[in-house]
Design a protein around this motif. Structure first.
Motif, PDB file in Angstrom:
ATOM      1  N   ASP A  33      35.950  -3.190   6.170  1.00  0.00           N
ATOM      2  CA  ASP A  33      36.610  -4.137   5.262  1.00  0.00           C
ATOM      3  C   ASP A  33      38.107  -4.122   5.565  1.00  0.00           C
ATOM      4  O   ASP A  33      38.779  -3.107   5.343  1.00  0.00           O
ATOM      5  CB  ASP A  33      36.344  -3.733   3.810  1.00  0.00           C
ATOM      6  N   TRP A  34      38.634  -5.233   6.048  1.00  0.00           N
ATOM      7  CA  TRP A  34      40.036  -5.300   6.462  1.00  0.00           C
ATOM      8  C   TRP A  34      40.974  -5.684   5.316  1.00  0.00           C
ATOM      9  O   TRP A  34      42.163  -5.928   5.537  1.00  0.00           O
ATOM     10  CB  TRP A  34      40.196  -6.298   7.613  1.00  0.00           C
ATOM     11  N   SER A  35      40.461  -5.761   4.107  1.00  0.00           N
ATOM     12  CA  SER A  35      41.314  -6.155   2.977  1.00  0.00           C
ATOM     13  C   SER A  35      42.490  -5.200   2.747  1.00  0.00           C
ATOM     14  O   SER A  35      43.576  -5.664   2.370  1.00  0.00           O
ATOM     15  CB  SER A  35      40.482  -6.284   1.697  1.00  0.00           C
ATOM     16  N   ILE A  53      45.324  -6.442   4.885  1.00  0.00           N
ATOM     17  CA  ILE A  53      45.887  -7.693   4.369  1.00  0.00           C
ATOM     18  C   ILE A  53      46.736  -7.431   3.137  1.00  0.00           C
ATOM     19  O   ILE A  53      47.848  -7.971   2.997  1.00  0.00           O
ATOM     20  CB  ILE A  53      44.748  -8.693   4.048  1.00  0.00           C
ATOM     21  N   ILE A  54      46.221  -6.594   2.231  1.00  0.00           N
ATOM     22  CA  ILE A  54      46.971  -6.274   1.009  1.00  0.00           C
ATOM     23  C   ILE A  54      48.270  -5.553   1.350  1.00  0.00           C
ATOM     24  O   ILE A  54      49.330  -5.848   0.775  1.00  0.00           O
ATOM     25  CB  ILE A  54      46.106  -5.415   0.064  1.00  0.00           C
ATOM     26  N   TRP A  72      47.848  -6.563  -8.457  1.00  0.00           N
ATOM     27  CA  TRP A  72      48.633  -6.655  -7.224  1.00  0.00           C
ATOM     28  C   TRP A  72      50.123  -6.730  -7.520  1.00  0.00           C
ATOM     29  O   TRP A  72      50.941  -6.268  -6.745  1.00  0.00           O
ATOM     30  CB  TRP A  72      48.185  -7.873  -6.416  1.00  0.00           C
ATOM     31  N   GLY A 124      39.861  -4.580  -2.579  1.00  0.00           N
ATOM     32  CA  GLY A 124      40.057  -6.021  -2.467  1.00  0.00           C
ATOM     33  C   GLY A 124      41.186  -6.564  -3.302  1.00  0.00           C
ATOM     34  O   GLY A 124      41.532  -7.750  -3.195  1.00  0.00           O
ATOM     35  N   ARG A 125      41.807  -5.716  -4.150  1.00  0.00           N
ATOM     36  CA  ARG A 125      42.892  -6.203  -5.022  1.00  0.00           C
ATOM     37  C   ARG A 125      44.154  -5.378  -4.879  1.00  0.00           C
ATOM     38  O   ARG A 125      45.235  -5.933  -4.666  1.00  0.00           O
ATOM     39  CB  ARG A 125      42.427  -6.203  -6.480  1.00  0.00           C
ATOM     40  N   THR A 147      45.544  -0.413  -0.774  1.00  0.00           N
ATOM     41  CA  THR A 147      46.306  -0.550   0.460  1.00  0.00           C
ATOM     42  C   THR A 147      45.747   0.413   1.515  1.00  0.00           C
ATOM     43  O   THR A 147      44.823   1.185   1.243  1.00  0.00           O
ATOM     44  CB  THR A 147      47.788  -0.241   0.212  1.00  0.00           C
ATOM     45  N   LYS A 185      43.403   3.642   0.998  1.00  0.00           N
ATOM     46  CA  LYS A 185      42.096   3.646   1.649  1.00  0.00           C
ATOM     47  C   LYS A 185      41.886   4.940   2.429  1.00  0.00           C
ATOM     48  O   LYS A 185      40.787   5.522   2.385  1.00  0.00           O
ATOM     49  CB  LYS A 185      41.995   2.448   2.597  1.00  0.00           C
TER      50      LYS A 185
END
Length: 234
Positions: free
Chosen positions: A12-14, A17-18, A97, A181-182, A185, A189
Motif C-alpha cells: 500500500d503506497w498511501s 503519498i501522505i 490529516w 490511508g489518512r 506516514t 508505517k
C-alpha cells in the motif's frame, strides 16, 4: 515470484503519498511564515528578538513527543480551543490529516525561520542603504534586494524544512494518530510493521525514505556548492 516482489506487488503506497503531501503543504506554510517572521524580527529590539527567537526555536530542541503533547492539549475537542474549532467551524485536528500538517509545520518551522533569519542577517547593509537613498520603499527593498541576496540560505532552509516535515513521527503520531490511508506516514508505517516483526516490509519503506533523504541531501549540497561557486566568481 520472490518474496520481495510479492511484498512490492501488494504494498500500500498511501504512506508515501501522505508523507509527500504533508511535506509539501507543511513546507509551503513554514516557508511563508518563516520568511515573514524572520523579516519582522530583523527590525525588533534586542530583548524582544531574543525572547521571540527562543520561543520560535523551541520545537527544534524539544522532543517531538513533548511538542505533540502540547499540540494535543491545544487542539483536543476536550479543550476550549479545540472544542471551539469543532463546534463553530467543524474543524477537527486530532486524528486527521490536518493534524499531520500542523504537527509537521510546528516541528519543521524553526529550520525555515533560522535559515531565513541567518540569510537576511548576512545581506550587505550597504545595499539596503543604497536602495533607500534611491527612494525604494521598504517592501521593494525586501523583495528586490534582501530576498535575492538571501536566496541560497532560503533555498537551503526550504529543503531542510521539507525533509524534516516529511520525516516527522513523534508529534504526528500523538496529534494525528496512525490511521491507514489518512494519517499513516512512512515513519509511522515503519514503526507499525516493526511491531508486527515484518522486517521485509519495514526494510522496503526504509529503503524508500533513504532514497528520498539522499536526494534531499544531494539537492542541499548542490545549492551550497552553487553558492560557494558564485562567491568565488565575485
Amino acid at each position: 515470484m520472490s518474496e520481495v516482489e510479492a511484498v512490492l506487488k501488494n504494498l500500500d503506497w498511501s504512506p508515501l503519498i501522505i508523507s509527500l503531501k504533508t511535506g509539501v503543504v507543511a513546507t509551503a506554510i513554514a516557508f511563508f511564515l518563516g520568511i515573514l517572521i524572520a523579516e519582522k524580527l530583523m527590525y525588533s529590539g534586542r530583548t524582544a528578538r531574543s525572547v521571540l527567537d527562543g520561543i520560535l526555536t523551541l520545537p527544534l530542541v524539544l522532543p517531538p513527543t513533548v511538542v505533540g503533547f502540547f499540540l494535543l492539549l491545544l487542539f483536543s475537542k476536550r479543550r476550549p480551543f479545540g472544542s471551539f474549532l469543532y463546534e463553530q467551524f467543524g474543524i477537527r485536528v486530532v486524528q486527521s490529516w490536518l493534524g499531520c500538517i500542523i504537527a509537521a509545520v510546528v516541528i519543521s518551522f524553526p529550520l525555515m525561520y533560522r535559515n531565513a533569519r541567518s540569510a537576511f542577517e548576512q545581506v550587505d547593509v550597504n545595499l539596503i542603504y543604497a536602495a533607500r537613498t534611491l527612494g525604494m520603499s521598504e517592501i521593494s527593498i525586501f523583495f528586490r534586494v534582501i530576498v535575492p541576496c538571501a536566496k541560497p540560505g532560503i533555498l537551503s532552509g526550504t529543503i531542510l524544512t521539507f525533509a524534516r516535515a516529511m520525516g516527522e513521527y513523534g508529534a504526528t503520531s500523538m496529534l494525528a494518530g496512525n490511521i491507514p490511508g489518512r494519517t499513516a506516514t512512512i515513519s509511522q508505517k515503519v514503526a507499525m510493521v516493526m511491531q508486527d516483526q515484518d522486517y521485509l516490509t519495514a526494510g522496503i519503506w526504509v529503503a524508500v525514505i533513504v532514497i528520498i533523504s539522499f536526494g534531499i541531501i544531494f539537492l542541499l549540497n548542490y545549492v551550497t556548492m552553487r553558492k560557494e561557486h558564485q562567491i568565488r566568481k565575485w
